[in-house]
Motif scaffolding. Structure first.
Motif, PDB file in Angstrom:
ATOM      1  N   LEU A 127     -11.443  -5.076  22.441  1.00 59.90           N
ATOM      2  CA  LEU A 127     -10.830  -6.169  23.203  1.00 59.90           C
ATOM      3  C   LEU A 127      -9.335  -5.942  23.317  1.00 59.90           C
ATOM      4  N   LEU A 128      -8.861  -5.902  24.553  1.00 63.95           N
ATOM      5  CA  LEU A 128      -7.409  -5.817  24.770  1.00 63.95           C
ATOM      6  C   LEU A 128      -6.846  -7.222  24.719  1.00 63.95           C
ATOM      7  N   VAL A 183     -14.196  -4.225  16.949  1.00 70.01           N
ATOM      8  CA  VAL A 183     -15.201  -4.597  15.966  1.00 70.01           C
ATOM      9  C   VAL A 183     -16.126  -3.395  15.860  1.00 70.01           C
ATOM     10  N   ALA A 184     -16.234  -2.841  14.655  1.00 69.44           N
ATOM     11  CA  ALA A 184     -17.003  -1.612  14.504  1.00 69.44           C
ATOM     12  C   ALA A 184     -18.130  -1.798  13.490  1.00 69.44           C
ATOM     13  N   GLY A 240      -9.264  -9.071  27.374  1.00 71.39           N
ATOM     14  CA  GLY A 240     -10.433  -8.591  28.112  1.00 71.39           C
ATOM     15  C   GLY A 240     -11.035  -7.377  27.443  1.00 71.39           C
ATOM     16  N   GLY A 241     -12.332  -7.217  27.620  1.00 73.21           N
ATOM     17  CA  GLY A 241     -13.043  -6.095  27.014  1.00 73.21           C
ATOM     18  C   GLY A 241     -12.702  -4.787  27.713  1.00 73.21           C
ATOM     19  N   VAL A 242     -12.824  -3.698  26.975  1.00 74.56           N
ATOM     20  CA  VAL A 242     -12.569  -2.391  27.557  1.00 74.56           C
ATOM     21  C   VAL A 242     -13.555  -1.416  26.916  1.00 74.56           C
ATOM     22  N   SER A 290     -18.573   2.878  14.147  1.00 73.95           N
ATOM     23  CA  SER A 290     -18.838   2.975  15.587  1.00 73.95           C
ATOM     24  C   SER A 290     -18.406   1.661  16.242  1.00 73.95           C
ATOM     25  N   ALA A 291     -17.425   1.760  17.168  1.00 78.07           N
ATOM     26  CA  ALA A 291     -16.875   0.539  17.780  1.00 78.07           C
ATOM     27  C   ALA A 291     -17.935  -0.131  18.653  1.00 78.07           C
ATOM     28  N   GLU A 292     -18.188  -1.398  18.380  1.00 79.26           N
ATOM     29  CA  GLU A 292     -19.159  -2.151  19.191  1.00 79.26           C
ATOM     30  C   GLU A 292     -18.462  -2.991  20.248  1.00 79.26           C
ATOM     31  N   VAL A 293     -17.291  -3.505  19.893  1.00 80.06           N
ATOM     32  CA  VAL A 293     -16.527  -4.340  20.830  1.00 80.06           C
ATOM     33  C   VAL A 293     -15.088  -3.858  20.803  1.00 80.06           C
TER      34      VAL A 293
END
Ligand code: SAM
Length: 477
Positions: A401-402, A387-388, A412-414, A396-399
Motif C-alpha cells: 500500500l502506497l 503486509v507479508a 492506494g494498492g500497488v 512474501s508480500a501479500e499487500v
C-alpha cells in the motif's frame, strides 16, 4: 454592540498589556487546562473561573486577561487594557482568540456572542479549512475577500508583499483594521460587495471564506449572502478570474447544490469550466438537507423548530449540499482550455495542505507532456506499507500500500512491478528507461509495458505520489 473602530486606537496599548502578561495560545492552554476548556465550550463558567482564581501569582495578569477576553467576565485587577476596550460593567467589549496555524500564531479579535445580524464572529472550522488549503508561497498581492475577523489576512501577512482585505460589513472591516493594528501590520482594508471594492485590480493570491450558506433568508451577514441557492459561490467563481494576476491562484470555500435528478458534480464543474482557469475541486462533505440545516442551526440562537421547518422547506428539491475548497489557477501563457478536476477524498487531510494547490496544477502540466521523457521521483512523504506472509522462501508480500503522509494523504494498492518501478523513480532517469527494464523483467514488449503502466503513472502523478524533477536538495524525509 461596540463600533469596533473605537477599539483601534488602543491596539498598541492592548498589545503591550498582552505581551507583558505573557498572552499566547500555549500559555492560555496551560492556564485553563483541558477540563476547564471543555467547561468553557459548554458555557459552564464556574469551573473555569475557579481555575483562573487559582492561577499562581506569576499568571494572575494572564488570568485577568483571560477572564475579560476569553470568558467574558470582568477582571479581578486592572489589566492595562485601554479604557475603550471595557464596558461600564467592567466586561470587555470584544473577544480575542489566539489561533495557531502552520507554525504561526495570531490573535484574532471578534465580537462577544450575540444575535445581531452584523455580528463579527471568530475563527471557526470553516476558517481553518480555508487556512489549511491556502498556499503559503511568498507572493506579491494577496486579497482576502470577506475578511471578517481578519484571520486569513493575518495568516497571509507572512507570505505577501501587500494584503488587501475586503468585507461588505463595515463592522468586519473595522475588526480587520483592529486585527492589523494589534499585529503592527498595514493592510489595505476596503468595504463593499464581493469584488466591487477591487474593480480592475489583480492579485497573485485571492482567498475567500464567503457567506456560502444556502438558506431561506439573510439572517447573519457572516453566513448568508442574501442570494438565491448557491448563487454567491457561482458568482464568485465567475468574477474571480478577472482579478487574478498572470499565473495567480484563488482558493475559496463553497457550497453547491446537488438537485434531485441532476448531477451535482456536473453543476460545480460547469461553473468552473467557463472560467478559462484550471480548477480543482476538493469536496470535503456531502450533507443531506436535514444534516445541513441541523449543523447550521446548532451554531446559532435561532428558534430551532420554526427555523428548521422554514429552512428545510427552502431546500425542497435538494438532494444534498456539497461543501469543499475550490482552487483556480490563471492559465496565462498556457495553451488550450482550462481543466477541471474534482476530488472527493474521504480520508483526513494533513492539517495544512495548501502546498498541494500549486503541486496539483504542476502535475496537470506534467501529465500533458510525454511522461516517458519525465524524470519522476517519489514524493518525499510517500511510504510503502507491506503486509507479508512467511513462506518457505522467506517473507512474501501479500499487500503493498502506497501512503502519503502529507497533503491529501491519498493511499492506494500497488503490485510488485509497480513497487519496483516506483523504487527506481529517483528523479534522475527518464521514465522511458525504467519502462524498458520493467518490460524485460515482466516479459512484455516496450509497447505493452507502456500501455499498461503509463495510465497508472499518470494517475500517480495527478495524485502527487510522483513529482517531476530531481530530489529536493534539503529533503529531510
Ligand atoms: C464566513 S465569514 C469569513 C470570515 C473570515 N474571513 C474567516 O475566514 O473566518 C464571511 C465574511 O464575508 C462577509 N460578507 C458577507 N457578504 C459579503 C459580500 N456580499 N461581499 C463581501 N463580503 C461579504 C461577511 O461580513 C463575513 O465577514
Amino acid at each position: 454592540m461596540i463600533d469596533p473602530d473605537l477599539l483601534v486606537p488602543g491596539a498598541a496599548q492592548a498589545r503591550r498589556a498582552l505581551d507583558e502578561a505573557g498572552w499566547s495560545a500555549a500559555a492560555l492552554d496551560d492556564l485553563l487546562g483541558a477540563t476547564a476548556r471543555t467547561h468553557l465550550d459548554r458555557g459552564e463558567l464556574a469551573p473555569v473561573l475557579r481555575r483562573l482564581r487559582a492561577a499562581p501569582p506569576a499568571d494572575r495578569a494572564l488570568a485577568d486577561l483571560a477572564r475579560l477576553l476569553v470568558v467574558g467576565v470582568p477582571a479581578e485587577r486592572p489589566t492595562g487594557l485601554p479604557g475603550a476596550w471595557l464596558a461600564g460593567d467592567g466586561t470587555a467589549r470584544l473577544r480575542l482568540q489566539p489561533v495557531r496555524h502552520g507554525g504561526v500564531e495570531v490573535q484574532v479579535p471578534h465580537d462577544p456572542p450575540g444575535d445581531d445580524r452584523d455580528l463579527v464572529i471568530g475563527v471557526g472550522a470553516a476558517s481553518l479549512t480555508l487556512a489549511a488549503a491556502t498556499p503559503r508561497d511568498v507572493v506579491g498581492r494577496v486579497l482576502d475577500l470577506g475578511t471578517g475577523c481578519g484571520v486569513q489576512a493575518l495568516l497571509a501577512e507572512d507570505h505577501a508583499r501587500t494584503v488587501t482585505a475586503t468585507d461588505r460589513n463595515p463592522r468586519a472591516a473595522a475588526y480587520a483594521r483592529l486585527a492589523a493594528a494589534l499585529h503592527g501590520q498595514e493592510w489595505d482594508v476596503r468595504t463593499g460587495d464581493l469584488l466591487d471594492p477591487v474593480a480592475g485590480e489583480r492579485f497573485d493570491l485571492v482567498v475567500s471564506n464567503p457567506p456560502f450558506v444556502i438558506g431561506p433568508a439573510a439572517r447573519y451577514t457572516y453566513r448568508d449572502a442574501g442570494m438565491a441557492g448557491d448563487d454567491v459561490c457561482r458568482t464568485l467563481v465567475e468574477r474571480l478570474p478577472a482579478h487574478l494576476a498572470p499565473g495567480g491562484t484563488a482558493v475559496l470555500l463553497a457550497n453547491w447544490l446537488h438537485l434531485e435528478g441532476e448531477d451535482g458534480d456536473a453543476r460545480v464543474r460547469s461553473w468552473l469550466a467557463g472560467t478559462g482557469c484550471d480548477a480543482w475541486v476538493v469536496q470535503r462533505e456531502l450533507a443531506a438537507p436535514e444534516e445541513y440545516v441541523t449543523a447550521w442551526l446548532r451554531d446559532t440562537d435561532e428558534g430551532f423548530t420554526t427555523a428548521y421547518d422554514a429552512w428545510l422547506d427552502a431546500l425542497a428539491g435538494v438532494e444534498a449540499v456539497a461543501f469543499g475548497v475550490l482552487a483556480l489557477r490563471d492559465r496565462s501563457g498556457r495553451p488550450g482550455p482550462g481543466r477541471v478536476v474534482l476530488d472527493a477524498p474521504d480520508q483526513p487531510l494533513a492539517p495544512t495542505w495548501g502546498e498541494q494547490v500549486g503541486a496539483h496544477f504542476a502535475a496537470l502540466d506534467l501529465a500533458d507532456t510525454d511522461l516517458r521523457a519525465a524524470r519522476l521521483r517519489v514524493r518525499d512523504d510517500v511510504r510503502l506499507h507491506q503486509v507479508a506472509r512467511r513462506t518457505d522462501e522467506g517473507w512474501s508480500a501479500e499487500v503493498q500500500l502506497l501512503q502519503q503522509e502529507a497533503g491529501l494523504r491519498w493511499s492506494g494498492g500497488v503490485d510488485a512491478y509497480g513497487a519496483t518501478l516506483l523504487a527506481g523513480c529517483d528523479g534522475t532517469r527518464p521514465l522511458g528507461d525504467l519502462l524498458l527494464v520493467l518490460a524485460s523483467s515482466a516479459g512484455l514488449s516496450e509497447g505493452e509495458a507502456a500501455e499498461q503502466v503509463l495510465p497508472v503513472v499518470a494517475e500517480l502523478v495527478r495524485q502527487g505520489f510522483l513529482v517531476g524533477g530531481p530530489p529536493e536538495a534539503a529533503s529531510s524525509t
